[in-house]
Design an enzyme around this catalytic site. Structure first.
Site, PDB file in Angstrom:
ATOM      1  N   LYS A 106      32.572  43.522  21.356  1.00 40.97           N
ATOM      2  CA  LYS A 106      34.013  43.310  21.283  1.00 40.97           C
ATOM      3  C   LYS A 106      34.525  43.940  19.996  1.00 40.97           C
ATOM      4  CE  LYS A 106      37.753  40.136  20.649  1.00 40.97           C
ATOM      5  NZ  LYS A 106      38.151  38.910  19.933  1.00 40.97           N
ATOM      6  N   GLY A 167      44.939  32.505  16.499  1.00 44.43           N
ATOM      7  CA  GLY A 167      44.956  31.157  15.949  1.00 44.43           C
ATOM      8  C   GLY A 167      46.315  30.496  15.876  1.00 44.43           C
ATOM      9  N   ALA A 193      43.621  35.774  22.125  1.00 40.76           N
ATOM     10  CA  ALA A 193      44.387  35.284  20.971  1.00 40.76           C
ATOM     11  C   ALA A 193      45.729  34.695  21.384  1.00 40.76           C
ATOM     12  CB  ALA A 193      44.616  36.375  19.933  1.00 40.76           C
ATOM     13  N   GLY A 194      46.057  33.562  20.767  1.00 43.46           N
ATOM     14  CA  GLY A 194      47.368  32.958  20.913  1.00 43.46           C
ATOM     15  C   GLY A 194      47.452  31.770  21.843  1.00 43.46           C
ATOM     16  N   ASN A 215      39.132  30.638  21.132  1.00 41.35           N
ATOM     17  CA  ASN A 215      38.264  29.931  20.208  1.00 41.35           C
ATOM     18  C   ASN A 215      39.017  28.774  19.544  1.00 41.35           C
ATOM     19  OD1 ASN A 215      36.320  30.818  17.231  1.00 41.35           O
ATOM     20  ND2 ASN A 215      36.241  29.029  18.513  1.00 41.35           N
ATOM     21  N   THR A 216      40.062  29.104  18.772  1.00 39.37           N
ATOM     22  CA  THR A 216      40.786  28.084  18.017  1.00 39.37           C
ATOM     23  C   THR A 216      41.365  26.997  18.915  1.00 39.37           C
ATOM     24  OG1 THR A 216      41.378  29.766  16.383  1.00 39.37           O
ATOM     25  CG2 THR A 216      42.608  27.707  16.310  1.00 39.37           C
TER      26      THR A 216
END
Length: 264
Positions: A106, A167, A193-194, A215-216
């Site tokens: 990635k 995040g 993301a987001g 992830n976050t």
């Protein structure tokens, strides 16, 4: 997770996956929580920040591979923390050495520490080098449809536009750009993301994205294991809704009961 029909499997670089939820391995309190969240998410592809997570660089420290063995998961080494094409390429080559010739990677090349937006110039440069070097590149990028297509044409095996800053938890901020990217793509489009909560993941899948990486949203939740389970279900529901086809939006009502033959 329910096994999909073979025709609905997520296919990346020729390999078929049942799960369309990809998860990160950072920000968890320990390796055991990482393992439990990954299992609750039913993820098959897990990302690893080579510059931050031990996968063999330090033989004396606990290794992520102890809880997420490569025999069970597809490890997706990423270039998180890289700000130049040169750094990213060097990191990918290190990952390939550590993972015995593993080519799937990635790519992310960041522009600045405040926004963590991708540096698209450096991303294009790194993608070209990595593809030429035999890597199978899944690439983090902006939601620019022209850039996404260019990365596909370079040879990236999946394009991963952001939904919002990394995040941030802001959710899908520009669904129209994502739709344009999806409509023009011949490789998997995976939102990266987001995402903040399960409804964000469902929306991404309802739009027609092939998967979501997060992830976050999981690791930062009050109960990461429960959130991982929620995200798995949201991905499944969103995909099924996309395949089923939503009804068109209308300004006025439309009776759900038949009107023909009404008594009186």
């Amino acid at each position: 997770m329910t096994n999909p029909a073979p025709s609905d499997a997520l296919v990346i670089a020729g390999k078929h996956y049942r799960s369309r939820l990809l998860t990160g391995t950072g920000k968890f309190k320990d390796l055991d929580e990482t393992r439990l969240a990954t299992e609750a998410a039913a993820a098959e592809i897990v990302t690893v920040a080579i510059r931050r997570v031990n996968i063999g660089q330090d033989p004396n420290a606990p290794s992520l591979l102890d809880v997420l063995p490569p025999e069970r998961y597809t490890l997706l080494p990423n270039t998180a923390g890289c700000y130049t094409a040169e750094e990213a390429v060097r990191t990918c080559r290190l990952a390939r050495e550590l993972l015995d010739g593993h080519n799937l990677t990635k790519l992310e090349v960041l522009g600045d520490e405040k926004t963590l937006y991708p540096d698209v110039v450096q991303t294009l440069k790194a993608a070209e080098q990595l593809v030429a070097d035999g890597f199978e590149v899944m690439v983090y990028t902006s939601d620019d449809p022209i850039l996404a297509k260019r990365l596909e044409e370079i040879g990236c095996v999946a394009v991963m536009p952001l939904a919002a800053p990394i995040g941030s938890g802001l959710g899908i901020q520009n669904k129209y750009n994502l739709l344009e990217i999806i409509d023009n793509a011949k490789v998997p489009i995976i939102v990266d993301a987001g995402v903040g909560t399960a409804s964000d993941a469902a929306i991404a899948m309802e739009l027609g994205c092939d998967g979501v990486l997060m992830n976050t949203a999981i690791a930062g939740a009050r109960d990461p294991i429960l959130m991982a389970s929620a995200m798995r279900k949201a991905i499944e529901a969103g995909r099924e809704a996309f395949l089923a086809g939503r009804i068109p939006r209308k300004r006025y009502a439309s009776a759900s009961s038949p009107v023909d033959g009404v008594i009186g």
